[in-house]
Design a protein around this motif. Structure first.
Motif, short mmCIF file in Angstrom:
data_model
loop_
_atom_site.label_atom_id
_atom_site.label_comp_id
_atom_site.label_asym_id
_atom_site.label_seq_id
_atom_site.Cartn_x
_atom_site.Cartn_y
_atom_site.Cartn_z
N TRP A 66 0.88 -1.18 -0.10
CA TRP A 66 0.13 0.14 0.07
C TRP A 66 0.83 1.23 0.03
O TRP A 66 0.54 2.25 -0.49
CB TRP A 66 -0.91 0.04 1.14
CG TRP A 66 -1.99 1.31 1.10
CD1 TRP A 66 -2.34 1.66 0.08
CD2 TRP A 66 -2.64 1.66 2.61
NE1 TRP A 66 -3.17 2.78 0.55
CE2 TRP A 66 -3.27 2.64 1.88
CE3 TRP A 66 -2.28 1.60 3.71
CZ2 TRP A 66 -4.15 3.66 3.03
CZ3 TRP A 66 -3.08 2.14 4.82
CH2 TRP A 66 -3.82 3.22 4.28
N HIS A 67 2.04 1.09 0.79
CA HIS A 67 3.22 2.50 0.90
C HIS A 67 3.96 2.46 -0.25
O HIS A 67 5.23 3.15 -0.23
CB HIS A 67 3.48 2.68 2.15
CG HIS A 67 2.47 3.08 3.29
ND1 HIS A 67 1.94 4.12 3.22
CD2 HIS A 67 1.92 2.15 4.29
CE1 HIS A 67 0.86 4.17 4.14
NE2 HIS A 67 0.96 2.75 5.04
N GLY A 68 3.91 1.55 -1.23
CA GLY A 68 4.74 1.70 -2.57
C GLY A 68 5.60 0.52 -2.69
O GLY A 68 6.58 0.42 -3.69
N ALA A 69 5.63 -0.67 -2.18
CA ALA A 69 6.62 -1.67 -2.59
C ALA A 69 6.07 -2.43 -3.79
O ALA A 69 5.01 -2.26 -4.27
CB ALA A 69 6.32 -2.70 -1.35
N SER A 70 7.24 -2.53 -4.60
CA SER A 70 7.03 -2.99 -5.98
C SER A 70 6.75 -4.42 -6.21
O SER A 70 6.21 -5.08 -7.21
CB SER A 70 8.29 -2.54 -6.73
OG SER A 70 8.59 -1.22 -6.81
N MET A 71 7.44 -5.10 -5.11
CA MET A 71 7.22 -6.84 -5.37
C MET A 71 7.12 -7.24 -3.95
O MET A 71 7.86 -6.96 -2.86
CB MET A 71 8.25 -7.40 -6.06
CG MET A 71 8.33 -8.92 -6.13
SD MET A 71 9.55 -9.59 -7.40
CE MET A 71 10.85 -9.63 -6.33
#
Length: 359
Positions: free
Chosen positions: A171-176
Motif C-alpha cells: 500500500w505504501h509503495g512496495a514494487s514486489m
C-alpha cells in the motif's frame, strides 16, 4: 567465475550483498538476534577474518560490467535486515540502506537495472517510514520486501503475520512481495506450505491494489459480490481465486446449491431475507403483486377457537365479573375506594349530566 556461469545459464537477476561494510559491523553488537541474512553473515565473517572491506562493494563496477553484458538485473541484498521486531529500523539497517542508495547510482551509471531488497521483521507502525525512507535514499528504485512480519510470536503462521505487513508495505509503495510460507523459521516448505504462502501473498497484493485504487482491480470482487447477492453458487465459485477449496468447504456441510448456506440455514439467511426485502421494495417479486382485493381462505378450527376465547363475554359473565370487582374494591355496602369522598353519588351523577348536556 560463478557469476559468469549463472549468467550464461540465463538468470534474470542476481542478489548481491554489497551494502554490508566493515564500519557497519559495530552496529550489530547490540542487536537481539544479530545478522539473519545468509549472504550478510558470511560476508561479515569474511571481513572480520581478513580485516578487509566487502569485496562485492570494492569490485562493484566490475560486477556491473558483467551484468550489463548479459542484461541481468541487480537485486541489491540487505544483509543487515532485522531478524526480529526489536532490531527493526536500527542503525545497522539504516546505515546499509544508505549504502544501497550509493550502489544504486553506481549501477545506473553503468546501465544496469536495480531493485532493492527490503526488511523482513518490522512493527506495523514502522512500515510506512521504512518504505518512504527507502524511496528517498535509493532514488525511487523498486523496493521488494520479505513480508515484513509484524509480530514474532506465531511460528507456524508466519505466512499470515508477514501477509499483514506485506499488505501495508504494498500500500505504501512496495514494487514486489517475496512470499513467506508457514514453515518460515522452522524448516523447508512442502507443496501445501508453498500454496498457503502464495495464496496469502496474492491476498496481500490484491488488497493493496484495491486500496491504491488501480483501475479495474476491484471488478472481480464486485462481480463475486453480485453472484453472492444473487445466491448463484456456481458463479460464486467460478469467480473465486481458489474454486476447488471454496466448493469443497461449501459442500462439506450442504451439498446442494440452494438459496441459503449452512452457516445460518434457510430461516436465518440474511442474504436471502435481504433479497426478499429488495424485491418487495422494488415491486419486482411476483408473489408480492396483486391486481384486486382477494377473499381470504376460511379460518381453521384452531383460529376460530382463538377468536372465541379472545374477550367475547356473555351478559351473565359480565355481571359475574362486575360482581367480583365490586368485592375487590370494597364497594358491597359503601362507596368503592376509587370513588370521591367529597361528592356523593347523586351530586356526581348530576354534574355528569350537566357536562354531557353542554358537550
Amino acid at each position: 567465475g560463478d557469476v559468469y556461469k549463472r549468467q550464461r545459464q540465463g538468470v534474470d537477476y542476481f542478489t548481491i550483498h554489497a551494502g554490508v561494510l566493515q564500519e557497519h559491523l559495530a552496529y550489530v553488537r547490540d542487536r537481539l538476534i544479530g545478522i539473519v541474512s545468509r549472504g550478510g553473515s558470511m560476508l561479515a565473517k569474511w571481513m572480520i577474518h581478513h580485516r578487509k572491506q566487502n569485496p562485492m562493494y570494492e569490485h562493484w563496477e566490475e560486477i556491473c560490467d558483467v551484468l550489463r553484458r548479459h542484461d541481468v538485473t541487480f537485486s541489491i541484498g540487505d544483509g543487515l535486515r532485522p531478524g526480529g521486531l526489536a532490531d527493526a529500523t536500527d542503525l545497522a539497517q539504516l546505515a546499509e540502506l544508505s549504502t544501497l542508495g550509493e550502489l544504486t547510482e553506481r549501477a545506473w551509471r553503468k546501465g544496469v537495472q536495480v531493485m532493492i531488497e527490503g526488511p523482513g521483521h518490522v512493527p506495523l507502525d514502522q512500515i510506512e517510514f521504512n518504505m518512504k525512507l527507502q524511496r528517498r535514499l535509493c532514488h525511487g528504485a523498486p523496493f521488494y520486501v520479505l513480508g515484513p512480519l509484524v509480530t514474532d510470536m506465531f511460528p507456524g503462521y508466519d505466512h499470515i503475520t508477514s501477509c499483514i505487513g506485506a499488505t501495508n508495505a504494498a500500500w505504501h509503495g512496495a514494487s514486489m512481495l517475496c512470499y513467506v510460507t508457514p514453515k518460515e523459521h522452522l524448516g523447508l516448505p512442502k507443496k501445501d506450505d508453498v500454496k498457503q504462502g502464495c495464496v496469502a501473498y496474492k491476498i496481500a497484493a490484491h488488497a493493496a491494489d484495491v486500496a491504491l485504487g488501480i483501475p479495474g482491480t476491484r471488478d472481480r470482487d464486485d462481480e463475486l459480490t453480485r453472484a453472492r447477492a444473487a445466491l448463484n453458487w456456481q458463479k460464486h465459485f467460478e469467480l473465486s481465486f481458489d474454486p476447488d477449496t471454496a466448493r469443497a468447504y461449501h459442500d462439506e456441510d450442504l451439498d446442494v446449491d440452494t438459496d441459503f448456506c449452512a452457516m445460518c440455514g434457510h430461516d436465518w439467511c440474511s442474504v436471502r431475507i435481504s433479497k426478499e426485502i429488495q424485491e418487495f421494495a422494488s415491486g419486482k417479486a411476483d408473489e408480492f403483486q396483486w391486481d384486486r382485493a382477494k377473499v381470504t381462505g376460511a379460518l381453521t378450527a384452531e383460529q376460530q377457537e382463538i377468536l372465541e376465547r379472545r374477550g367475547v363475554l356473555s351478559p351473565e359473565e359480565i355481571h359475574r365479573l362486575a360482581s367480583k370487582t365490586k368485592k375487590l374494591v370494597g364497594a358491597e355496602e359503601n362507596k368503592a375506594s376509587c370513588h370521591s369522598d367529597l361528592v356523593d353519588a347523586e351530586d356526581a351523577r348530576s354534574i355528569q349530566l350537566v357536562q354531557l348536556g353542554e358537550a
